[in-house]
Motif scaffolding. Structure first.
Motif, mmCIF file in Angstrom:
data_model
loop_
_atom_site.group_PDB
_atom_site.id
_atom_site.type_symbol
_atom_site.label_atom_id
_atom_site.label_comp_id
_atom_site.label_asym_id
_atom_site.label_seq_id
_atom_site.Cartn_x
_atom_site.Cartn_y
_atom_site.Cartn_z
ATOM 1 N N ASP A 243 0.807 -1.227 -0.163
ATOM 2 C CA ASP A 243 0.067 0.145 0.111
ATOM 3 C C ASP A 243 0.811 1.297 0.102
ATOM 4 O O ASP A 243 0.380 2.401 -0.069
ATOM 5 C CB ASP A 243 -0.907 0.081 1.076
ATOM 6 N N ARG A 244 2.150 1.165 0.030
ATOM 7 C CA ARG A 244 2.912 2.212 0.046
ATOM 8 C C ARG A 244 2.990 3.272 1.150
ATOM 9 O O ARG A 244 2.930 4.507 1.096
ATOM 10 C CB ARG A 244 2.859 3.172 -1.234
ATOM 11 N N GLY A 245 2.334 2.500 2.122
ATOM 12 C CA GLY A 245 2.110 3.571 3.621
ATOM 13 C C GLY A 245 3.625 3.594 4.194
ATOM 14 O O GLY A 245 4.590 3.255 3.811
ATOM 15 N N LEU A 246 3.403 4.014 5.448
ATOM 16 C CA LEU A 246 4.619 4.403 6.318
ATOM 17 C C LEU A 246 4.774 2.853 7.241
ATOM 18 O O LEU A 246 3.946 2.178 7.371
ATOM 19 C CB LEU A 246 4.602 5.456 7.193
ATOM 20 N N ARG A 247 6.099 2.830 7.568
ATOM 21 C CA ARG A 247 6.453 1.671 8.420
ATOM 22 C C ARG A 247 5.480 1.753 9.668
ATOM 23 O O ARG A 247 5.508 2.870 10.410
ATOM 24 C CB ARG A 247 7.788 1.472 8.645
ATOM 25 N N SER A 248 4.818 0.742 10.057
ATOM 26 C CA SER A 248 4.104 0.864 11.356
ATOM 27 C C SER A 248 4.946 0.466 12.620
ATOM 28 O O SER A 248 4.257 0.692 13.751
ATOM 29 C CB SER A 248 2.713 0.049 11.269
ATOM 30 N N ALA A 249 5.668 -0.265 12.287
ATOM 31 C CA ALA A 249 6.789 -0.613 13.486
ATOM 32 C C ALA A 249 8.356 -0.541 13.071
ATOM 33 O O ALA A 249 8.513 -0.183 11.947
ATOM 34 C CB ALA A 249 6.502 -2.024 13.947
ATOM 35 N N SER A 250 8.977 -0.814 14.175
ATOM 36 C CA SER A 250 10.510 -0.608 14.057
ATOM 37 C C SER A 250 11.083 -2.017 13.872
ATOM 38 O O SER A 250 10.325 -2.960 14.718
ATOM 39 C CB SER A 250 11.241 -0.053 14.996
ATOM 40 N N GLY A 251 12.025 -2.274 13.096
ATOM 41 C CA GLY A 251 12.746 -3.925 13.338
ATOM 42 C C GLY A 251 14.173 -3.447 13.641
ATOM 43 O O GLY A 251 14.987 -2.802 12.951
ATOM 44 N N VAL A 252 14.811 -4.236 14.590
ATOM 45 C CA VAL A 252 16.227 -4.165 15.201
ATOM 46 C C VAL A 252 16.636 -5.723 15.258
ATOM 47 O O VAL A 252 16.170 -6.546 15.416
ATOM 48 C CB VAL A 252 16.376 -3.563 16.366
ATOM 49 N N ALA A 253 17.982 -5.735 14.729
ATOM 50 C CA ALA A 253 18.585 -7.284 14.586
ATOM 51 C C ALA A 253 18.807 -7.672 16.176
ATOM 52 O O ALA A 253 19.516 -6.945 16.722
ATOM 53 C CB ALA A 253 19.718 -7.131 13.733
ATOM 54 N N VAL A 254 18.459 -8.869 16.417
ATOM 55 C CA VAL A 254 18.641 -9.222 17.839
ATOM 56 C C VAL A 254 19.946 -10.068 17.621
ATOM 57 O O VAL A 254 20.756 -9.790 18.932
ATOM 58 C CB VAL A 254 17.716 -10.247 18.048
ATOM 59 N N GLU A 255 20.437 -10.312 16.611
ATOM 60 C CA GLU A 255 21.942 -11.016 16.478
ATOM 61 C C GLU A 255 22.399 -10.613 15.011
ATOM 62 O O GLU A 255 21.528 -9.946 14.220
ATOM 63 C CB GLU A 255 21.672 -12.542 16.702
ATOM 64 N N ASP A 256 23.399 -10.934 14.701
ATOM 65 C CA ASP A 256 23.974 -10.609 13.406
ATOM 66 C C ASP A 256 22.875 -11.360 12.377
ATOM 67 O O ASP A 256 22.616 -12.563 12.446
ATOM 68 C CB ASP A 256 25.226 -11.255 13.000
ATOM 69 N N THR A 257 22.310 -10.759 11.516
ATOM 70 C CA THR A 257 21.395 -11.201 10.752
ATOM 71 C C THR A 257 21.412 -10.961 9.159
ATOM 72 O O THR A 257 21.778 -9.864 8.958
ATOM 73 C CB THR A 257 19.971 -10.692 11.340
ATOM 74 N N GLU A 258 21.301 -11.909 8.630
ATOM 75 C CA GLU A 258 21.271 -11.779 6.845
ATOM 76 C C GLU A 258 20.138 -11.845 6.440
ATOM 77 O O GLU A 258 19.089 -12.752 6.483
ATOM 78 C CB GLU A 258 22.288 -12.972 6.355
#
Length: 211
Positions: free
Chosen positions: A66-81
């Motif tokens: 829908d091309r809206g804005l991000r509704s939440a944040s995402g942060v790596a808990v560990e090194d993430t690929e």
């Protein structure tokens, strides 16, 4: 055909690094190859943990649709690929889907956005309304004792529930209790809280429970 797992589409996020922030415009969709990501949002200075997801999880599918804005944040808990798929590349694939599939996807996205809006409205309610909503629920439970004056609850029980569920600081809880006392909605004792006007408490609670 788009090769989503080609080397140029693979990105590594170090532990503690953000993949995206709440409120950001959509640029890319992520598919987790290895590692894990914590998803959370902040409303009215309250942090809500939504999920921690790992291998195979897709992040950002709603916003690329829908091309809206991000509704939440995402942060790596560990090194993430992750495999990163740009919104433009996603559009190429999505446009080739059957029309009925695209319509269903858009309806589902709209419904998820509506749920997110309800969460935001709930968080935007004042502390007093949120405490009243919790009190209204506790009054219907086994810990409530009906007396000649009203309905009694253990002060410690109520305060513990407020801290656990609403995450209010003691000073915030005291301020709400004092306000409700001044309005003659409750009476504070040494170890008990007596709700004097249950209807008034429930009326305030509706501002939260009916969003």
């Amino acid at each position: 055909m788009m090769k989503s797992d080609s080397p140029k589409n693979v990105r590594l996020f170090k532990k503690g690094e953000y993949l995206f922030h709440q409120g950001d415009p959509t640029q890319v969709l992520f598919i987790i190859k290895t590692g894990s990501v914590r998803i959370f949002k902040i409303e009215s200075n309250i942090e809500f943990d939504l999920a921690t997801v790992g291998q195979g999880a897709v992040l950002g599918e709603i916003t690329v649709i829908d091309r809206g804005l991000r509704s939440a944040s995402g942060v790596a808990v560990e090194d993430t690929e992750v495999i990163a798929i740009s919104a433009d590349d996603f559009d190429v694939v999505f446009s080739k889907m059957p029309e009925w599939f695209r319509k269903i996807a858009l309806i589902l996205v709209q419904r998820l956005r509506e749920v997110d809006l309800k969460i935001k409205k709930t968080a935007d309610c004042g502390n007093e309304e949120r405490v009243c909503a919790l009190l209204a629920l506790l009054l219907a439970g086994d810990h409530c004792v009906k007396t000649d004056c009203g309905f009694e609850l253990s002060s410690k029980y109520v305060e513990d529930e407020i801290m656990d569920l609403l995450m209010l600081q003691p000073t915030e809880t005291i301020a709400v209790f004092n306000s409700l006392t001044r309005q003659n909605f409750i009476k504070q004792g040494y170890s008990k809280i007596t709700v004097l006007q249950r209807d008034a408490i429930e009326a305030k609670a509706l501002k939260v429970l009916c969003v």
